[in-house]
Design a protein around this motif. Sequence first.
Motif, PDB file in Angstrom:
ATOM      1  N   ASP A  74      44.852  48.669  36.685  1.00 44.05           N
ATOM      2  CA  ASP A  74      46.353  48.402  36.873  1.00 44.05           C
ATOM      3  C   ASP A  74      46.491  48.146  38.606  1.00 44.05           C
ATOM      4  O   ASP A  74      47.451  47.266  38.809  1.00 44.05           O
ATOM      5  N   ARG A  75      46.017  49.067  39.141  1.00 42.34           N
ATOM      6  CA  ARG A  75      45.953  48.818  40.778  1.00 42.34           C
ATOM      7  C   ARG A  75      45.566  47.781  41.247  1.00 42.34           C
ATOM      8  O   ARG A  75      46.131  46.648  42.152  1.00 42.34           O
ATOM      9  N   CYS A  76      44.405  47.269  40.635  1.00 41.16           N
ATOM     10  CA  CYS A  76      43.875  45.956  41.064  1.00 41.16           C
ATOM     11  C   CYS A  76      44.569  44.851  40.776  1.00 41.16           C
ATOM     12  O   CYS A  76      44.907  43.711  41.657  1.00 41.16           O
ATOM     13  N   TYR A  77      45.056  44.940  39.547  1.00 43.65           N
ATOM     14  CA  TYR A  77      46.031  43.684  39.238  1.00 43.65           C
ATOM     15  C   TYR A  77      47.240  43.744  40.132  1.00 43.65           C
ATOM     16  O   TYR A  77      47.718  42.573  40.242  1.00 43.65           O
ATOM     17  N   TYR A  92      48.232  40.333  41.961  1.00 47.24           N
ATOM     18  CA  TYR A  92      49.422  39.727  41.768  1.00 47.24           C
ATOM     19  C   TYR A  92      50.367  39.301  43.056  1.00 47.24           C
ATOM     20  O   TYR A  92      50.904  38.087  43.161  1.00 47.24           O
ATOM     21  N   ARG A  93      50.316  40.567  43.762  1.00 44.40           N
ATOM     22  CA  ARG A  93      50.916  40.461  44.921  1.00 44.40           C
ATOM     23  C   ARG A  93      50.634  39.357  46.020  1.00 44.40           C
ATOM     24  O   ARG A  93      51.154  38.779  46.776  1.00 44.40           O
ATOM     25  N   ILE A  94      49.157  39.216  45.828  1.00 48.45           N
ATOM     26  CA  ILE A  94      48.615  38.203  46.946  1.00 48.45           C
ATOM     27  C   ILE A  94      48.748  36.968  46.270  1.00 48.45           C
ATOM     28  O   ILE A  94      49.154  35.969  47.202  1.00 48.45           O
ATOM     29  N   LEU A  95      48.497  36.706  45.049  1.00 45.14           N
ATOM     30  CA  LEU A  95      48.470  35.456  44.690  1.00 45.14           C
ATOM     31  C   LEU A  95      49.757  35.028  43.975  1.00 45.14           C
ATOM     32  O   LEU A  95      49.920  33.773  43.828  1.00 45.14           O
ATOM     33  N   ARG A  96      50.756  35.810  43.655  1.00 47.03           N
ATOM     34  CA  ARG A  96      52.071  35.446  43.025  1.00 47.03           C
ATOM     35  C   ARG A  96      52.019  34.723  41.875  1.00 47.03           C
ATOM     36  O   ARG A  96      52.777  33.921  41.599  1.00 47.03           O
ATOM     37  N   ASP A  97      51.144  35.118  41.092  1.00 37.39           N
ATOM     38  CA  ASP A  97      50.907  34.198  39.608  1.00 37.39           C
ATOM     39  C   ASP A  97      50.242  35.091  38.684  1.00 37.39           C
ATOM     40  O   ASP A  97      48.943  35.579  39.012  1.00 37.39           O
ATOM     41  N   ALA A  98      50.599  35.404  37.582  1.00 37.97           N
ATOM     42  CA  ALA A  98      50.201  36.509  36.413  1.00 37.97           C
ATOM     43  C   ALA A  98      48.800  36.042  36.148  1.00 37.97           C
ATOM     44  O   ALA A  98      47.859  36.873  36.267  1.00 37.97           O
ATOM     45  N   LEU A 121      36.491  43.490  46.397  1.00 33.21           N
ATOM     46  CA  LEU A 121      36.100  42.460  45.439  1.00 33.21           C
ATOM     47  C   LEU A 121      37.241  41.784  45.204  1.00 33.21           C
ATOM     48  O   LEU A 121      37.126  40.626  44.762  1.00 33.21           O
ATOM     49  N   VAL A 122      38.406  42.619  44.786  1.00 34.74           N
ATOM     50  CA  VAL A 122      39.626  41.995  44.199  1.00 34.74           C
ATOM     51  C   VAL A 122      40.121  40.939  45.131  1.00 34.74           C
ATOM     52  O   VAL A 122      40.525  39.699  44.946  1.00 34.74           O
ATOM     53  N   VAL A 123      40.382  41.425  46.552  1.00 32.50           N
ATOM     54  CA  VAL A 123      40.711  40.661  47.498  1.00 32.50           C
ATOM     55  C   VAL A 123      39.929  39.253  47.738  1.00 32.50           C
ATOM     56  O   VAL A 123      40.419  38.079  47.920  1.00 32.50           O
ATOM     57  N   VAL A 168      47.095  41.540  53.922  1.00 32.74           N
ATOM     58  CA  VAL A 168      47.371  42.769  54.795  1.00 32.74           C
ATOM     59  C   VAL A 168      48.654  43.309  54.474  1.00 32.74           C
ATOM     60  O   VAL A 168      48.838  44.467  54.493  1.00 32.74           O
ATOM     61  N   VAL A 169      49.872  42.419  54.253  1.00 34.94           N
ATOM     62  CA  VAL A 169      51.055  42.939  53.933  1.00 34.94           C
ATOM     63  C   VAL A 169      50.885  44.020  52.743  1.00 34.94           C
ATOM     64  O   VAL A 169      51.385  44.918  52.517  1.00 34.94           O
ATOM     65  N   VAL A 170      50.395  43.397  51.599  1.00 36.40           N
ATOM     66  CA  VAL A 170      50.267  44.119  50.461  1.00 36.40           C
ATOM     67  C   VAL A 170      49.482  45.272  50.531  1.00 36.40           C
ATOM     68  O   VAL A 170      49.863  46.609  50.005  1.00 36.40           O
TER      69      VAL A 170
END
Length: 184
Positions: free
Chosen positions: A26-29, A33-39, A73-75, A129-131
């Motif tokens: 959930d944290r990774c998602y 989501y906040r970086i890509l802005r697309d589910a 890895l997520v980033v 970096v903001v996220v």
Amino acid sequence: MYRDLLDEAQHGSGEAFGMLVAGSVDRCYAIAYRILRDAERAHDSVQEALVGAWIDLPSLRDPARFEAWLTRLVVNACYTEARRERRWQTKLRLLPVENPVSPDTTGAVADRDELERAFGRLTVEQRTVVVLHYFGGQSSEEIASMLRIPAGTVRSRLHHAMRQLRAAVESDGRAVPKRGDRSA
């Protein structure tokens, strides 16, 4: 127990790996989501990161850094996904009306929309970096270590991102005509 799960997962136990990452998905998602802005793209990035984590887990040298490693890895998966589609699309999501008698929050919705548009103007590196800083609560040094970039670069990206956000919000505020104003 955490260490035991990690040892089992590093030795090929899929069940142990599933239990190990279950608390992090959930944290990774949320970060993706906040970086890509697309589910959908965020979901794909998390899946890609988890597959990469499963493959590379035996080579993880410092088990205490598992969460930071997984976040990196997520980033990186988000960066890859962002490079696939450089342009950002505006998405409109209709929210159901739960309680029509509730107080009018249209001002808050407008502010949030304005901030969302401004956030979309940031580069993927700035959003990252903001996220990680504001959502993840991580320091510049932690982010630098996670992304393998200098701490000064993190602070610079954060500074420029915040400056750009402020400028975008201010310019959006000036561009909206006030009620009763007429253009000649």
